[in-house]
Design an enzyme around this catalytic site. Structure first.
Site, PDB file in Angstrom:
ATOM      1  CB  CYS A  77      -0.946   0.002   1.209  1.00 26.09           C
ATOM      2  SG  CYS A  77      -0.110  -0.123   2.795  1.00 26.09           S
ATOM      3  CG  ASN A  78       2.659   2.658   3.066  1.00 29.58           C
ATOM      4  OD1 ASN A  78       1.694   3.380   2.873  1.00 29.58           O
ATOM      5  ND2 ASN A  78       2.894   2.085   4.234  1.00 29.58           N
ATOM      6  CB  THR A  95     -11.139 -10.945   6.110  1.00 26.58           C
ATOM      7  OG1 THR A  95     -11.511 -11.776   5.000  1.00 26.58           O
ATOM      8  CG2 THR A  95     -12.379 -10.472   6.818  1.00 26.58           C
ATOM      9  N   GLY A  96      -8.255  -9.398   4.346  1.00 27.86           N
ATOM     10  CA  GLY A  96      -6.870  -9.695   3.984  1.00 27.86           C
ATOM     11  C   GLY A  96      -5.972  -9.442   5.176  1.00 27.86           C
TER      12      GLY A  96
END
Length: 431
Positions: free
Chosen positions: A58-59, A194-195
């Site tokens: 995500c980053n 729900t990862g």
């Protein structure tokens, strides 16, 4: 006589982009899912790239690999994502050789994380290396480098307090809820997805909010049921998501969808709603912000939360950096020894050739020539000479590339074609 193509040197690069210069929207464009990562590796092999690993979180999205020019790696990234070369030039980075090594050490040890000390990235690097190795794209340099980064990460985690306290994206989201939602234990909390981040967020929600009626929704229901069973929570079918959202006071979105899953069309609300979007790319459409009484918080907003825990972690950065330097120096020493080993081998072969010629001459010239004794003495001298050169090349103050070049010129040797051996390609090029 047909000329052979010269060996083309490939240099080690790190290319990519991260939260430091790229906002969530741009990072989403360059995000690589599992299929895209696999395609990157296949394309890399087709283009003659021998070793690389691909990470996408995500980053950050980053490629570490060997190429003749960094644009080869940038093209791989742009060809397999929704990002463009022009966008990359605005926010991306290119690190070469030592800078690239420094970068992967800082990333893997949490010093470059959006939330200082967040060690989730090291698992991503491990997985990326395993994928590359399975595809035959992990050379000895890459394997040693990744193992060194893993070693540094473990040592920093065990010997410093840089990861002390529960500070991560998932905890930061729960912290935000605690600070902004009154009577949170009585509120209706809906977790969609729900990862890994979803699971961690769920655990933190249960632990810190004391809320026992959190509802889980996931596209694959059995995955949600496994997590719900662990925490004794409620699971609802994906089909009823539009009916569950109006009941919620807090909606946490942590899905891995490539397109927004929440937009204004499914939000028929009768009361205020706080939405936390922990997904990358964003899974909450921008049009949701137009709905009255809806507050949308993205993970970029959460990362700006600074508290006592983060401030305390900063005190341990110097200790962490010392550990990195120690392990990185060991890696550099290994890398240099690997680099000059072919030259030392070629030098020994050259000296042995000179020895054989001289012994043959003396054998004919000297009566009762003691061949065995001459052989022993000659070999000891050759060993001492090559050891002196090896120690010189191991010295931290030595300019390794220049010294190797000088040895090759003086003794007229080529480490790429040692006697009786096969051509060897350097794994790291400092030029």
């Amino acid at each position: 006589m047909e000329k052979k193509n010269p060996v083309k040197h490939q240099t080690f690069y790190a290319v990519g982009l991260s939260y430091k210069k790229a906002d969530a929207e741009i990072r989403g464009k360059f995000s690589l899912g599992n299929l895209a990562k696999a395609t990157v590796m296949q394309q890399a092999k087709a283009e003659g790239i021998k070793s690389l690993i691909v990470t996408s979180t995500c980053n950050r999205t980053e490629i570490y690999g060997f190429a003749e020019h960094p644009f080869q790696l940038i093209k791989l990234l742009c060809d397999n994502s929704n990002g463009t070369v022009n966008e990359f030039q605005e926010v991306g980075f290119v690190y070469k050789n030592q800078e690239a090594i420094n970068h992967i050490f800082r990333v893997g040890t949490g010093l470059d994380s959006q939330i200082l000390g967040d060690f989730e990235i090291i698992a991503q690097i491990k997985n990326s290396f395993a994928e590359a190795k399975a595809e035959g794209l992990a050379n000895a340099f890459m394997e040693r480098l990744v193992n060194s980064v893993i070693q540094a990460s473990k040592k920093i985690k065990n010997e410093t307090e840089i990861s002390s306290g529960a500070t991560s994206v998932s905890f930061a989201s729960v912290q935000y809820i605690l600070n902004n939602v009154a009577n949170v234990s009585e509120k209706n909390i809906l977790l969609f997805g729900t990862g890994k981040i979803g699971r961690n967020t769920c655990e933190n929600l249960v632990k810190h909010t004391k809320n026992d009626h959190i509802v889980l929704v996931n596209r694959t229901k059995d995955k949600a049921e496994k997590i719900a069973g662990k925490f004794n929570l409620i699971v609802k079918d994906y089909d009823v998501l539009p009916l569950e959202i109006p009941k919620a006071d807090v909606l946490v979105v942590a899905t891995g969808a490539l397109e927004p899953t929440i937009d204004e069309s499914i939000l028929q609300l009768q009361k205020p709603l706080l939405i936390l979007d922990l997904s990358m790319p964003k899974n909450v459409h921008d049009n949701v912000k137009n709905i009255p009484n809806v507050t949308v918080i993205h993970l970029d907003d959460l990362s700006k939360i600074t508290d006592v825990t983060l401030e305390n972690r900063k005190k341990h950065i110097p200790q962490a950096e010392m550990i990195i330097e120690e392990i990185k120096d060991e890696f550099i020493a290994w890398m240099n020894s690997r680099k000059f080993a072919p030259t030392i081998h070629a030098l020994k072969e050259k000296l042995n050739s000179i020895k054989d010629t001289e012994l043959n001459f003396q054998r004919k010239k000297i009566e009762n020539f003691d061949e065995e004794q001459a052989e022993i003495i000659s070999r000891r001298i050759i060993q001492k000479i090559t050891t002196h050169f090896a120690n010189h090349l191991k010295d931290d103050a030595t300019m390794v590339d220049e010294s190797i070049e000088w040895i090759e010129k003086v003794f007229q040797i080529s480490p790429l074609t040692p006697k009786g051996g096969t051509p060897q390609k350097p794994v790291y090029n400092e030029k």
